[in-house]
Structure formats: C-alpha cells, structure tokens
Design an enzyme around this catalytic site. Structure first.
Site, PDB file in Angstrom:
ATOM      1  N   SER A 150     -15.942  13.888  46.424  1.00 39.00           N
ATOM      2  CA  SER A 150     -15.551  12.839  47.368  1.00 39.00           C
ATOM      3  C   SER A 150     -16.739  11.920  47.576  1.00 39.00           C
ATOM      4  CB  SER A 150     -15.139  13.441  48.710  1.00 39.00           C
ATOM      5  OG  SER A 150     -14.981  12.449  49.705  1.00 39.00           O
ATOM      6  N   TYR A 163     -17.035  19.164  55.595  1.00 42.87           N
ATOM      7  CA  TYR A 163     -16.313  18.654  54.425  1.00 42.87           C
ATOM      8  C   TYR A 163     -17.266  17.924  53.484  1.00 42.87           C
ATOM      9  CZ  TYR A 163     -13.067  15.772  51.697  1.00 42.87           C
ATOM     10  OH  TYR A 163     -12.388  15.149  50.680  1.00 42.87           O
ATOM     11  N   LYS A 167     -18.253  19.000  49.627  1.00 42.13           N
ATOM     12  CA  LYS A 167     -18.023  18.119  48.488  1.00 42.13           C
ATOM     13  C   LYS A 167     -19.332  17.797  47.769  1.00 42.13           C
ATOM     14  CE  LYS A 167     -13.543  17.546  48.542  1.00 42.13           C
ATOM     15  NZ  LYS A 167     -12.721  18.089  47.429  1.00 42.13           N
TER      16      LYS A 167
END
Length: 281
Positions: A150, A163, A167
């Site tokens: 991401s 998160y 990633k």
C-alpha cells in the site's frame, strides 16, 4: 512473435479473490491472460457472487473457499492446485486490508489491534508465499509471487500506524524473499496501490473529484483494473528480469503528498464524526 503477457498452461493462486475489488479483478485479468486461476476467499458467498460468474464467461477460474490465514486453509489450497492440470507458477497475495474501526492514534493502538492487522496483512501473505514457493521448488519450475502492499507502507500512515507498518513489512518481506528465491528462478515483487475506487475504500473515503484533482498528480483515483494491470505485468514474462521491487501505482499521489489536512488526518475521509473519533486520545 511470442506474447510475453500470456500465462497459458500456468496455474496462479489469487489469495483474497472474492471481495469484488482488486482481488476479483486480478483473478479475471490473469485468467484472461490464459492462466488457470485458483481463486481463494474465506467467504463462499463472496466467491459465489464475484468469482463464479467468471467461469460462466469461459475463463478458467476455480473458486476455493479456504482461510489463507491458517495452515489448514493453505493446505486445502495446495491440494486443489495439485489436482489441477497445469504447472503452479504464480501467487498473488491480495488478502488483507483494514476495517474503518482500525483507524486511531498510535497512542490508542492495543496489542490485539496490532496483532490482528499484522496477521491479516503480513502473516497471511508470508505463509502463503512460503507454501507456494516450496511447491514451485519441488516441481523444479520457475515462478512469480506478487503481494499487495500500500502507499501507506511507502510513506507515513497517520492514525493508521498498524496497517501502514504491516504494509511496509510486506516491502521488506518481498526484498528478502526475492534474494533467497532468485536461485530457484522464483521472482518476488509487490504492488503498492494508492487510493483506488473499490467498495471497500469507499466505506471511509468520500467521492470528491475536486479533492482528488488537488491531491493526486493525475487528478483522479485509480481503478482496480489499473492495479491488476501492474500485478499482471509482474507475474508475466514481460518482467522476467525484475525481482525484489515494489511498484507504486498511485497516479502520482506520493509525488505530491498533499492529502493531509491541517490536523494531519487524510482529506479523503468523508465523515467528520469519523475524523473526530479516530483522533481521540
């Protein structure tokens, strides 16, 4: 002249195929390139809704309801691969993501929050990659593994630290596995999407073309097809001399990086009450 995008005779596993977004689009486009796709999702309902119709279009897609975050789920996927005609060649790790409830200041993140996001986004991708790489090695054939990272893993991720860090870890995982597996003729790469128009992203990002034009160099958010095109490139022989790389597919969002407001929350967030809630210390 040989079409280097063709994947005829090859089996590609897509983990996280059933959501109707990037994973489903990858499944369709990889099958259109000639591969047999083993399309994996925890949800049989999602597979029935989004993946099964691809088979009725004449594409070689095999839905498999299995939990790729467990050893049992991975074993079920490989059992299905072994019963399928063709050579196991590729894996695309799409499974992961984050629910809106996971947005919060770093000061509020619990161990449970942290571990859940790492399990969903990093651990699942690693152990699926490990299993597929071992299977390809046993078959003494070449292969290509592509994971979805991401833009949050390539830059800062304010109020979404677990998160973003998970990633970012996919990028590190990709580089290390690429070195280890290169001698086995297995390439390992990643794609880092920017803001992409999927049903999942629209749960917390508003539709504001003026804001998109301001924040993104190309003036718009991406499509699942544009992310899947990058994945297909990295799977195919067009990228035969590329390994260990993370391809940022963001329309130039990272070049401008103007999507943070004065309070350092994302301008893409559509709900002011949600914006206020994630900032609560």
């Amino acid at each position: 002249m040989t079409n280097l995008l063709e994947l005829d005779g090859r089996i590609v596993v897509v983990s996280g195929a059933g959501g109707g977004g990037i994973g489903t689009t990858v499944t369709r486009m990889v099958a259109e390139a000639g591969a047999t796709v083993v399309a994996v999702s925890r949800s049989k309902e999602n597979l029935d809704e989004h993946v099964a119709p691809l088979g009725t279009q004449g594409l070689s897609v095999i839905p498999v309801a299995a939990d790729a975050s467990t050893d049992e789920g991975i074993a079920a996927v490989l059992d299905r691969v072994r019963g399928t005609q063709g050579d196991l060649y590729g894996l695309v790790n799409v499974a992961g993501g984050a629910e809106p409830a996971t947005w919060m200041p770093s000061t509020r993140v619990s161990r449970e929050d942290w571990r859940a996001l790492f399990a969903a986004n990093l651990e699942t991708a690693f152990f699926m990659s490990q299993a597929v790489a071992n299977e390809i090695r046993r078959n003494q054939s070449a292969g290509s593994i592509v994971s979805i990272s991401s833009i949050s893993g390539m830059n800062t991720a304010p109020f979404h630290i677990a998160y973003g860090t998970a990633k970012a870890a996919i990028v590190a995982m990709t580089r290390t596995m690429a070195v280890e597996l290169a001698r086995h003729n297995i390439r390992v790469n990643a794609v880092a999407p920017g803001v992409t128009a999927t049903a999942a992203s629209l749960t917390y990002t508003g539709d504001d073309p003026d804001r998109d034009h301001q924040a993104i160099a190309m003036g718009r958010r991406g499509t699942p097809e544009e992310q899947a095109g990058a994945v297909l490139f990295l799977l195919s022989d067009l990228s035969s001399y590329i390994t260990g790389q993370t391809l940022l597919v963001d329309g130039g969002l990272d070049l401008k990086w103007t999507h943070l407001g004065a309070d350092n929350t994302s301008l893409f967030l559509k709900d002011e009450s949600f914006r206020a809630a994630i900032k609560e210390m």
